[in-house]
Design a protein around this motif. Structure first.
Motif, PDB file in Angstrom:
ATOM      1  N   GLY A 194      38.446   8.490  75.202  1.00  0.00           N
ATOM      2  CA  GLY A 194      38.649   8.776  73.790  1.00  0.00           C
ATOM      3  C   GLY A 194      39.339   7.693  72.990  1.00  0.00           C
ATOM      4  O   GLY A 194      39.567   7.862  71.786  1.00  0.00           O
ATOM      5  N   GLY A 195      39.670   6.553  73.632  1.00  0.00           N
ATOM      6  CA  GLY A 195      40.352   5.474  72.917  1.00  0.00           C
ATOM      7  C   GLY A 195      39.584   4.169  72.991  1.00  0.00           C
ATOM      8  O   GLY A 195      38.937   3.857  73.996  1.00  0.00           O
ATOM      9  N   LEU A 196      39.644   3.376  71.897  1.00  0.00           N
ATOM     10  CA  LEU A 196      38.955   2.088  71.833  1.00  0.00           C
ATOM     11  C   LEU A 196      39.683   1.067  72.703  1.00  0.00           C
ATOM     12  O   LEU A 196      40.912   0.979  72.680  1.00  0.00           O
ATOM     13  CB  LEU A 196      38.899   1.590  70.388  1.00  0.00           C
ATOM     14  CG  LEU A 196      38.294   0.203  70.153  1.00  0.00           C
ATOM     15  CD1 LEU A 196      36.806   0.193  70.501  1.00  0.00           C
ATOM     16  CD2 LEU A 196      38.507  -0.237  68.703  1.00  0.00           C
ATOM     17  N   ARG A 197      38.920   0.294  73.460  1.00  0.00           N
ATOM     18  CA  ARG A 197      39.463  -0.799  74.275  1.00  0.00           C
ATOM     19  C   ARG A 197      39.124  -2.126  73.589  1.00  0.00           C
ATOM     20  O   ARG A 197      38.049  -2.681  73.817  1.00  0.00           O
ATOM     21  CB  ARG A 197      38.892  -0.758  75.686  1.00  0.00           C
ATOM     22  CG  ARG A 197      39.349   0.429  76.530  1.00  0.00           C
ATOM     23  CD  ARG A 197      40.874   0.405  76.705  1.00  0.00           C
ATOM     24  NE  ARG A 197      41.373   1.457  77.540  1.00  0.00           N
ATOM     25  CZ  ARG A 197      41.622   1.342  78.846  1.00  0.00           C
ATOM     26  NH1 ARG A 197      41.371   0.209  79.459  1.00  0.00           N
ATOM     27  NH2 ARG A 197      42.124   2.366  79.507  1.00  0.00           N
ATOM     28  N   PRO A 198      40.014  -2.653  72.754  1.00  0.00           N
ATOM     29  CA  PRO A 198      39.697  -3.872  71.997  1.00  0.00           C
ATOM     30  C   PRO A 198      39.355  -5.068  72.875  1.00  0.00           C
ATOM     31  O   PRO A 198      38.460  -5.851  72.539  1.00  0.00           O
ATOM     32  CB  PRO A 198      40.979  -4.122  71.195  1.00  0.00           C
ATOM     33  CG  PRO A 198      41.655  -2.797  71.118  1.00  0.00           C
ATOM     34  CD  PRO A 198      41.330  -2.109  72.398  1.00  0.00           C
ATOM     35  N   ALA A 199      40.058  -5.247  73.995  1.00  0.00           N
ATOM     36  CA  ALA A 199      39.821  -6.420  74.829  1.00  0.00           C
ATOM     37  C   ALA A 199      38.434  -6.414  75.447  1.00  0.00           C
ATOM     38  O   ALA A 199      37.900  -7.473  75.814  1.00  0.00           O
ATOM     39  CB  ALA A 199      40.879  -6.501  75.927  1.00  0.00           C
ATOM     40  N   ALA A 200      37.839  -5.228  75.581  1.00  0.00           N
ATOM     41  CA  ALA A 200      36.499  -5.113  76.165  1.00  0.00           C
ATOM     42  C   ALA A 200      35.419  -4.998  75.099  1.00  0.00           C
ATOM     43  O   ALA A 200      34.244  -4.776  75.432  1.00  0.00           O
ATOM     44  CB  ALA A 200      36.452  -3.904  77.094  1.00  0.00           C
ATOM     45  N   SER A 201      35.774  -5.132  73.828  1.00  0.00           N
ATOM     46  CA  SER A 201      34.832  -5.012  72.714  1.00  0.00           C
ATOM     47  C   SER A 201      34.657  -6.374  72.068  1.00  0.00           C
ATOM     48  O   SER A 201      35.527  -7.248  72.173  1.00  0.00           O
ATOM     49  CB  SER A 201      35.351  -3.989  71.694  1.00  0.00           C
ATOM     50  OG  SER A 201      35.609  -2.738  72.309  1.00  0.00           O
ATOM     51  N   GLY A 202      33.544  -6.566  71.377  1.00  0.00           N
ATOM     52  CA  GLY A 202      33.337  -7.863  70.760  1.00  0.00           C
ATOM     53  C   GLY A 202      32.030  -7.968  70.003  1.00  0.00           C
ATOM     54  O   GLY A 202      31.317  -6.978  69.787  1.00  0.00           O
ATOM     55  N   SER A 203      31.691  -9.193  69.612  1.00  0.00           N
ATOM     56  CA  SER A 203      30.486  -9.476  68.833  1.00  0.00           C
ATOM     57  C   SER A 203      29.819 -10.732  69.369  1.00  0.00           C
ATOM     58  O   SER A 203      30.473 -11.611  69.931  1.00  0.00           O
ATOM     59  CB  SER A 203      30.819  -9.678  67.351  1.00  0.00           C
ATOM     60  OG  SER A 203      31.454  -8.556  66.804  1.00  0.00           O
ATOM     61  N   SER A 204      28.522 -10.820  69.155  1.00  0.00           N
ATOM     62  CA  SER A 204      27.751 -11.993  69.551  1.00  0.00           C
ATOM     63  C   SER A 204      26.721 -12.268  68.462  1.00  0.00           C
ATOM     64  O   SER A 204      26.217 -11.342  67.826  1.00  0.00           O
ATOM     65  CB  SER A 204      27.045 -11.735  70.884  1.00  0.00           C
ATOM     66  OG  SER A 204      26.031 -12.709  71.125  1.00  0.00           O
ATOM     67  N   PRO A 205      26.378 -13.536  68.234  1.00  0.00           N
ATOM     68  CA  PRO A 205      25.334 -13.842  67.248  1.00  0.00           C
ATOM     69  C   PRO A 205      23.920 -13.559  67.757  1.00  0.00           C
ATOM     70  O   PRO A 205      22.955 -13.710  67.013  1.00  0.00           O
ATOM     71  CB  PRO A 205      25.532 -15.340  66.993  1.00  0.00           C
ATOM     72  CG  PRO A 205      26.134 -15.857  68.258  1.00  0.00           C
ATOM     73  CD  PRO A 205      27.013 -14.748  68.767  1.00  0.00           C
ATOM     74  N   ARG A 206      23.792 -13.165  69.037  1.00  0.00           N
ATOM     75  CA  ARG A 206      22.465 -12.876  69.592  1.00  0.00           C
ATOM     76  C   ARG A 206      22.028 -11.482  69.142  1.00  0.00           C
ATOM     77  O   ARG A 206      22.094 -10.514  69.893  1.00  0.00           O
ATOM     78  CB  ARG A 206      22.496 -12.996  71.115  1.00  0.00           C
ATOM     79  CG  ARG A 206      22.672 -14.424  71.596  1.00  0.00           C
ATOM     80  CD  ARG A 206      22.660 -14.500  73.113  1.00  0.00           C
ATOM     81  NE  ARG A 206      22.587 -15.876  73.573  1.00  0.00           N
ATOM     82  CZ  ARG A 206      23.645 -16.652  73.797  1.00  0.00           C
ATOM     83  NH1 ARG A 206      24.855 -16.168  73.597  1.00  0.00           N
ATOM     84  NH2 ARG A 206      23.495 -17.889  74.210  1.00  0.00           N
ATOM     85  N   ALA A 207      21.561 -11.405  67.900  1.00  0.00           N
ATOM     86  CA  ALA A 207      21.231 -10.125  67.276  1.00  0.00           C
ATOM     87  C   ALA A 207      19.778 -10.143  66.812  1.00  0.00           C
ATOM     88  O   ALA A 207      18.984 -10.983  67.232  1.00  0.00           O
ATOM     89  CB  ALA A 207      22.178  -9.865  66.116  1.00  0.00           C
ATOM     90  N   MET A 208      19.431  -9.216  65.914  1.00  0.00           N
ATOM     91  CA  MET A 208      18.036  -9.101  65.487  1.00  0.00           C
ATOM     92  C   MET A 208      17.557 -10.333  64.726  1.00  0.00           C
ATOM     93  O   MET A 208      16.372 -10.669  64.771  1.00  0.00           O
ATOM     94  CB  MET A 208      17.867  -7.847  64.636  1.00  0.00           C
ATOM     95  CG  MET A 208      17.814  -6.562  65.433  1.00  0.00           C
ATOM     96  SD  MET A 208      16.510  -6.567  66.694  1.00  0.00           S
ATOM     97  CE  MET A 208      15.039  -6.668  65.679  1.00  0.00           C
ATOM     98  N   SER A 209      18.456 -11.019  64.027  1.00  0.00           N
ATOM     99  CA  SER A 209      18.034 -12.246  63.351  1.00  0.00           C
ATOM    100  C   SER A 209      17.576 -13.280  64.373  1.00  0.00           C
ATOM    101  O   SER A 209      16.613 -14.023  64.142  1.00  0.00           O
ATOM    102  CB  SER A 209      19.179 -12.806  62.497  1.00  0.00           C
ATOM    103  OG  SER A 209      20.335 -13.031  63.278  1.00  0.00           O
TER     104      SER A 209
END
Length: 335
Positions: A194-209
């Motif tokens: 039930g809690g967000l784990r920031p260290a295991a979350s993130g973003s990448s530019p490998r997306a639909m574009s």
């Protein structure tokens, strides 16, 4: 309609809005293309004048803008960068969403940012400042926005799943990976117990574009020319199986699927590397966003033992989840 709760997801490809009045039992949902530009940038009719049929017109700093327009209709370059929420196109889409809400006063608006920005308090505070307060959306129309909450983009999908599941208690004790392959960023969030784990979350530019760019290149390699990203994106949005190139019909499925497999494979490898410090497997993997269907097969291959769920109406799932968060937080405050 006066007082309202709003879930808003302003993406690089689509504008998604979910809203519900305090006494309503059924929310209203809207999805529009995320193109926005000064009205003069729209195509002109052969008979003269701007072709503004079917577009929303809003006031942006005293200038008339078209919003909710397919990007292929605009000559102006698309905003695909970190500072997108501070741009005039973003503001135009926000103003259009307020108009579509039909509200005079929005009690609580919940929206999202890519994970990397949502974990930055300064980014969140800056967006709250831009969205709160009174907004003149037309010459004679102003709308007041009260409370604003900014969440990590994929958390909207988690809230949507939590709001619709038959077993919320099991979900609350599960380790859940939320994957959101959007147009500009491939976002992922881990929710554990039930809690967000920031260290295991993130973003990448490998997306639909990146998928569209790769598919465009594959078509160019085989046909000596390419339709371009806006045309491909429109075909995917409208679920068209083909595009016209050099006066001939080109079926696009094999190019898009090959591109998605490559880009998704790279993105999922990055994601798995980010989880290497944890030995607890994912119980559930949620797929959301416009690219969810293309990511489903690579995701199941990457996490063969996890339960992979693609949310219904996945492009709108974040906005629907943001709305659920707004309503539930107000209900909790009233207790």
């Amino acid at each position: 309609m006066t007082n309202l709760f709003v879930g808003l997801d302003i993406g690089y490809s689509n504008l998604k809005l979910a809203c519900r009045g305090a006494g309503d039992s059924i929310p209203r949902d809207f999805i529009f293309p995320a193109g926005a530009a000064p009205l003069a940038d729209l195509p002109h009719k052969l008979s003269g004048g701007v072709d503004d049929q079917g577009v929303m017109v809003v006031d942006v700093d005293g200038e008339r803008w078209a919003a909710g327009v397919d990007q292929s209709r605009l000559d102006s370059a698309r905003q695909l960068h970190h500072d997108y929420p501070s741009t005039k196109p973003y503001k135009a889409l926000f103003q259009a969403a307020l108009l579509m809400s039909e509200a005079d006063h929005v009690d609580h608006l919940v929206t999202g940012l890519p994970v990397s920005q949502a974990l930055d308090p300064d980014c969140c505070k800056a967006l709250v400042r831009r969205l709160q307060g009174e907004h003149r959306v037309a010459k004679e129309r102003s709308i007041l926005v009260g409370r604003v909450t900014v969440l990590a983009q994929p958390i909207g999908a988690y809230c949507r799943f939590l709001d619709t599941t038959d077993d919320p208690e099991s979900l609350a004790s599960s380790k859940v990976l939320v994957i959101d392959p959007g147009c500009y960023s491939f976002d992922f969030s881990v929710v554990e117990d039930g809690g967000l784990r920031p260290a295991a979350s993130g973003s990448s530019p490998r997306a639909m574009s990146a998928v569209l760019e790769t598919a465009n290149g594959l078509i160019r390699d085989e046909h000596g020319g390419a339709p371009g990203l806006p045309k491909l994106e429109r075909a995917l949005r409208q679920r068209d199986a083909s595009v016209m190139l050099y006066g001939r019909i080109v079926e696009i499925a094999k190019y898009v699927e090959a591109a998605a497999a490559k880009v998704a494979g790279e993105a999922l490898t990055e994601l798995k590397n980010a989880q290497r410090m944890s030995d607890r497997p994912f119980d559930i993997v949620l797929l959301t966003g416009g690219g969810a269907a293309l990511w489903r097969e690579p995701t199941q291959a990457a996490f063969p033992k996890s339960r992979v769920v693609m949310l219904e109406n996945s492009p709108a799932a974040n906005a629907q989840g943001f709305l659920a968060y707004a309503v539930q937080s107000e209900e909790a405050a009233a207790i």
